[in-house]
Motif scaffolding. Structure first.
Motif, PDB file in Angstrom:
ATOM      1  N   GLU A 142      -3.058   8.701   2.884  1.00 55.77           N
ATOM      2  CA  GLU A 142      -3.295   7.934   4.109  1.00 55.77           C
ATOM      3  C   GLU A 142      -4.030   8.699   5.211  1.00 55.77           C
ATOM      4  O   GLU A 142      -4.970   8.163   5.791  1.00 55.77           O
ATOM      5  CB  GLU A 142      -1.971   7.343   4.628  1.00 55.77           C
TER       6      GLU A 142
ATOM      7  N   GLU B 155      -6.050   2.439  -6.833  1.00 61.48           N
ATOM      8  CA  GLU B 155      -5.989   1.231  -6.012  1.00 61.48           C
ATOM      9  C   GLU B 155      -7.386   0.893  -5.478  1.00 61.48           C
ATOM     10  O   GLU B 155      -8.311   1.698  -5.555  1.00 61.48           O
ATOM     11  CB  GLU B 155      -5.053   1.457  -4.820  1.00 61.48           C
TER      12      GLU B 155
ATOM     13  N   ASP C 256       0.848  -1.207   0.000  1.00 60.10           N
ATOM     14  CA  ASP C 256       0.000   0.000   0.000  1.00 60.10           C
ATOM     15  C   ASP C 256       0.870   1.239   0.000  1.00 60.10           C
ATOM     16  O   ASP C 256       1.259   1.710   1.049  1.00 60.10           O
ATOM     17  CB  ASP C 256      -0.920  -0.034   1.220  1.00 60.10           C
ATOM     18  N   MET C 257       1.117   1.856  -1.177  1.00 54.44           N
ATOM     19  CA  MET C 257       0.834   1.258  -2.454  1.00 54.44           C
ATOM     20  C   MET C 257       1.971   1.476  -3.419  1.00 54.44           C
ATOM     21  O   MET C 257       1.787   1.747  -4.582  1.00 54.44           O
ATOM     22  CB  MET C 257      -0.508   1.779  -3.008  1.00 54.44           C
TER      23      MET C 257
HETATM   24 ZN   LIG Z   1      -3.379   3.087  -0.289  1.00 56.00          ZN
END
Ligand SMILES: [Zn+2]
Length: 480
Positions: free
Chosen positions: A185, A213, A150-151
């Motif tokens: 995030e 994602e 991630d990621m």
């Molecule tokens: Zn992510």
């Protein structure tokens, strides 16, 4: 007696109808991959991901607010590692740290497409890791470290895909944007993707599609399906932290008045657990099961093909399983509670945080009204920064069909299905500039791998990184 025969007859006819419907729902054959790996060297790709992981691009919030150097280093790493992208694409730095590469296409009449990734990672204190979290070490075919999954894995696969294509002299039909935000995030942060979208808007750029994602490649056996399932997120649940506040005179804990402040707050939390939002079949979840059902084992298939008639039976079962519960309803997760800061003082005020993921079709306000009704008059509900669920992107759009084709061309024995993404990512900010937003992570993660994300021993497979790069080459060729 006659009435009994009539009831039995109707019941029998219904069962027969459902059986026939199940039998005649034929399983479409899965497309075969073309097996082309473009001669990519998996060790070179892995070494690039290792280097990316070694740069600790922890999101610049809280005690990492000054972590600017890592992002400058990451930018320098991209410059050095991807000469063709940096030579051919026009690069724009947005808000100091987000990076946008613009590759010009042949046909200016086509709307551009965009591939997203985020550079930032969550913090990773070294305790508990088998290998250093920013070491990027390879063990047993896996690259370990914070961001490996991630990621940065997907980020590297994306830019590797473009680097490969540009190195062959390829020019896309449409313009392509590669957008690497820098603050995905921290949920409340708005410095990366939202600023990129502001910039796109200021240039009057509307996108044909966005790929980000989310979603995953799952082992279908969990659902009684004999293949891998590539889940493509066509919408995203909303997000809101609601604060429950109970105010009531405090005082000394030696002679407490009843009911206490924390009793009322706890009761409110218990009531929320007992009275969740209703479970619903949203259009996207109906479509998920419509695509999956023909591939399921008979018992699962019978239930899912006849979902319209057997919903009363299926829903209670699915809502007992956390992951299926999450795609059927708005979820409430009490995450923080605060009372007094002294052991022998009754708090005059207590608060709880309830983290909610809002189902497509519902709104922040509707959920707040439900919570307020359930918690009663002693507890006040409020919220700060929240976002409503995104619209559902269509699966009959050309972009979706081409994305599906690229997944099938890349992965062996892969069934592709749309679904509701229950977490959050940068893609939601692109809603004002794009109707076709799809979330797909082209890595095969086991349940064990998924548990490592944002946790200890995060990793990505070396072979999986190569597959993901092949996927991006196929997707860029097909969609751009
Ligand atoms: Zn992510």
């Amino acid at each position: 007696m006659l009435a009994l025969y009539v009831i039995l007859g109707v019941f029998g006819a219904l069962i027969l109808f459902m059986l026939l419907r199940t039998i005649f729902t034929k399983k479409p054959t899965l497309a075969a991959p073309d097996g082309n790996d473009y001669g990519l060297d998996k060790d070179v790709l892995a070494s690039h991901l290792q280097q990316a992981v070694q740069i600790p691009t922890v999101s610049m919030v809280g005690k990492y607010a000054e972590n600017t150097q890592a992002f400058y280093d990451f930018r320098a790493f991209l410059e050095k590692t991807y000469p063709n992208v940096n030579r051919i694409a026009e690069r724009t730095i947005i808000n100091g740290f987000s990076i946008v590469y613009h590759v010009k296409g042949k046909n200016p009449d086509l709307k551009p497409g965009a591939f997203l990734a985020h550079q930032d990672v969550v913090p990773a204190p070294a305790e508990g890791w088998d290998y250093p979290p920013f070491g990027g070490e390879i063990h047993d075919g896996y690259i370990y470290g914070r961001g490996a999954a991630d990621m940065k894995g997907q980020l590297i696969a994306t830019i590797e895909g473009m680097e490969y294509l540009l190195s062959t002299g390829w020019t896309p039909e449409r313009d392509v944007y590669i957008c690497f935000g820098h603050d995905e995030e921290p949920m409340a942060s708005r410095e990366g993707a939202p600023k990129i979208v502001e910039w796109l808007k200021s240039q009057n750029i509307e996108l044909e599609f966005v790929i980000d994602e989310g979603g995953a490649v799952l082992d279908g056996s969990l659902l009684g399906i004999n293949s891998l399932v590539g889940m493509v997120g066509t919408c995203e649940k909303g997000y809101c932290d609601y604060t429950l506040t109970c105010e009531k005179a405090g005082g000394h804990a030696s002679n407490p008045a009843r009911p206490s402040n924390l009793y009322l707050l706890s009761k409110a939390i218990c009531n929320l657990e007992k009275h969740p939002m209703p479970a619903k079949w949203t259009p996207v979840t109906k479509e998920t099961f419509k695509v999956l059902a023909p591939h399921m084992k008979f018992a699962f298939k019978f239930l899912m093909v006849n979902r319209d008639l057997l919903g009363w039976l299926i829903k209670p079962v699915l809502t007992m399983i956390p992951i299926t519960n999450a795609i059927l309803r708005t979820t409430f997760a009490p995450t923080m509670v605060q009372g007094s800061d002294t052991p022998n003082v009754l708090p005059p005020k207590s608060t709880a945080n309830v983290n909610c993921r809002i189902l497509t079709g519902e709104t922040v306000e509707q959920v707040e009204a439900h919570i307020q009704k359930v918690v009663g008059k002693h507890v006040k509900v409020s919220h700060d920064l929240c976002n409503n669920p995104t619209p559902i992107s269509p699966t009959d759009a050309d972009s979706y069909k081409k994305l599906k084709g690229a997944i099938e061309t890349t992965f062996d024995n892969m069934l592709v299905a749309p679904y509701m993404f229950v977490a959050g990512d940068d893609a939601r900010f692109y809603v004002p500039v794009c109707k076709n937003i799809y979330r797909f992570t082209p890595f095969v993660y086991t349940l064990d791998d998924q548990k490592r994300i944002h946790a200890l021993n995060e990793r990505s497979g070396v072979d999986d990184l190569k597959k993901a790069t092949v996927f991006f080459i196929n997707a860029m060729k097909a969609m751009c």
